[in-house]
Structure formats: C-alpha cells, structure tokens
Design an enzyme around this catalytic site. Sequence first.
Site, PDB file in Angstrom:
ATOM      1  N   ASP A   1       0.835  -1.201   0.000  1.00 22.80           N
ATOM      2  CA  ASP A   1       0.000   0.000   0.000  1.00 22.80           C
ATOM      3  C   ASP A   1       0.874   1.257   0.000  1.00 22.80           C
ATOM      4  O   ASP A   1       2.082   1.192   0.221  1.00 22.80           O
ATOM      5  CB  ASP A   1      -0.934   0.014   1.225  1.00 22.80           C
TER       6      ASP A   1
ATOM      7  N   GLU B   1       0.063  -1.265   5.732  1.00 23.81           N
ATOM      8  CA  GLU B   1       1.139  -0.819   6.624  1.00 23.81           C
ATOM      9  C   GLU B   1       0.978   0.656   6.953  1.00 23.81           C
ATOM     10  O   GLU B   1       1.301   1.097   8.054  1.00 23.81           O
ATOM     11  CB  GLU B   1       2.498  -1.074   5.967  1.00 23.81           C
TER      12      GLU B   1
HETATM   13 ZN   LIG Z   1       6.693   2.394   4.150  1.00 21.97          ZN
END
Ligand SMILES: [Zn+2]
Length: 391
Positions: free
Chosen positions: A86, A148
């Site tokens: 992401d 994340e």
């Molecule tokens: Zn990162």
Amino acid sequence: MQQIPATEAPPLRRMLEQLIATPSVSSVQPAWDQSNRAVLEPLADWLRAAGFRVEVLEIPGHPDKANLLATLGSGPGGLVLAGHSDTVPYDAALWQHDPLALTEDGGRLYGLGTSDMKSFLALAIEAARGLDAGQLEHPLMILATADEESAMHGARALVAAGRPLGRHAVIGEPTGLRPVRAHKGVMGETIRLIGRSGHASDPSLGNNAIEGMHAVLTALLGWRDTLSREHRDPAFGIAWPTLNCGHIHGGDNFNRICGQCELHIDIRPLPGQEPDTLRSALRQRVAEAAEPRGLQWTVEPLFPSIPPADTPATAEIVRAGEALSGHAAEAVSFGTEAPFFNALGMETMVLGPGDVAQAHQPDEFLAVERIEPMLGMLRGLIQRFCLMRSE
Ligand SMILES: [Zn+2]
C-alpha cells in the site's frame, strides 16, 4: 491460439511501471482507503512465472485487503524479503509528475510508492531472477503486506495466524541502503475528562474539565521527565522516550463552565517499553489527577499502537546487512512492521533503497543509482541465507 506460459518475470522496469500505475492507498479515512488486491494480482503472476508457490492470505475482517506470500524452495529457516503493497494518500495537485505513472527524470524514478516502497517488491523479484528451487538449501520468501500505512492490519493478521515464515527477514522500507535494526514504537492516546457544565457566574454549578485537564497536564509533564530520566538508549538520535501533547479541545463558550475536555498525545517508546504497560501507567496518572476532582475520565488508543523494534546487533541478518552495505546498523525514528515480524520468530532488518525524506511527500522518487547496489545486497543475502549450506 494457445497461450505460451511465461517462464520468468517481466523486465524490472516493466514491473516497476505496473506497480506504480496501480493505486493502492490505505488510510484510516474511509474516503481514501483502497483495496490492495490490484497490486497483488500482477505480483502473483510474476512470482508464479518465476517458479514461486503463491498464497494470498486473507485478513479477517478486511475482505478488500490481503497479504501475499510467495515461496521458492522449502525446509526450515530461510529468508523473507518483505514490503508493504500500500501507499499513503496523495495530492496530485502538489506533484510535478504524475503520481500514478513511473517517470524517469534526471536520474530519478518518480511516482507514488517508488521509495516507500512498492519498488522493493519488484527489486526482490528481480534479485531472485534465474533462481531454481533445486539450488536452495533454505527457502526464499517474498511477502507483500497490506495496510502498513494505516493500521498495519496485514502484519497483525500474520501475527494472529501465528504461522512461522522464515528465520531472517528484510523489510525494504526507505533507509538509504543502510541497515536498521531498531526503531521506537508509536502510540497515539486520547485522554477525555468529563465534568459538569454550568453558568460561569457560579462555580458551584459545575465541575470544570479544562481545570481538571490542567492537573492532568501537570501530571503528564512530570511523568515525561521521569520517563526520560529512567529510560535511555544511545542508539537513537533522541535517546529517550518522547511524549508530545498534540491536540486539545474543551468546552464550548467562555461563559459556561467547561463540561468536557479532550487531549491527544503521541508517545514514542524505546525498545523494551511495552505500549500496554505505558498505557496502564498513563491511566494511573490520569486517574490520580481526575478522581480527586470528581471528574470522570477515559484513556483510549487513537489507533492500535506499533511496538518498538529491537533486533539484536548480533543477529545474523544484521551482521550480513552490515557486511554487504559497509555501514553499521542504525536505529531510526519511524515505525515499521519489524516488531510484528520479530514476534513471529524472524530476525528482522530494515534495509531499502529509498530515502525516508522522500516518503510521504509529493514527487516521491527513487534514484536510479540506488537500484544496482540494492540488487547486489539482495543477491548477497539470498546467497548467504538460502543458497549456502549452514553449519
Ligand atoms: Zn513504508
């Protein structure tokens, strides 16, 4: 017409182009949040073409997100090359280049996720090019995680599943080609005080939550002094745990006694300081300040905290990263998935080609000159942890 199956991944540049062109923003703001599956699909195709066994690992409660685990070879131990699939949200109006198109300009590859950190996934596949499972003494795994940049649901789901992956792990977050073995944790906490509102002309009509927060703030600043005296780690530039008061809101009108006040704080614990333990200590401080005043109080996390990471300086992966890069392992101030990987029994080093200064910025880029040294280090790590016979 018969489709001839691919027998290897496409050229590196084509992989980079496709990853950057596929948006996969994750955000705690639902309007921004996107699925990461469109990034996992080409990764899965390329990894299968390169001979890996590919698994898409679902994330309970988050059906539009998934982790991808690809494995070449089998057996115990092994090396995990990991990156998050992401990116952060972006404001295209602030970019000089198209954030969703890989653009080479002046020795730089511009695009969202070039530095932080989709490029690393393509580099990991490139470093594995030509490897055959039969050559591997220990497995090589390439792991692409979800979320994340928001709540780390991907890494948390891996920990919840409890499945051991490899013995050694590298996360390719932007570290400027230098090995990192430790970082602080990240906590965001909301402190809320509830008193009683009333007319300003008569203090007996209410219980002032702003005045209560004054007492809480005094207690917190005292606690902060204690924490910074008692906890030091010279590996960090800021060698003590920090506590920042970042947002406060209370009351509604000057002529009313304030009935509610809310404070948001940021705490950055050092390795060895557990977020849950710190939160208990914080609750204790708030209770001691609020309860004698007859105020109700709550302390709640703004988001699930990221624990500090601390891979031993003596870990084989750290030693190997230092030898290959020529730099001693460092401690940094940003959070990563490393503490979750360490909880799964991996010894985790953070080492990637980008620079954190470019991450989360308009015109994020990866310098072209960083690519070959990164590939060289990845090949060295594969050689060390997968190809060579250990002991
Ligand atoms: Zn990162």
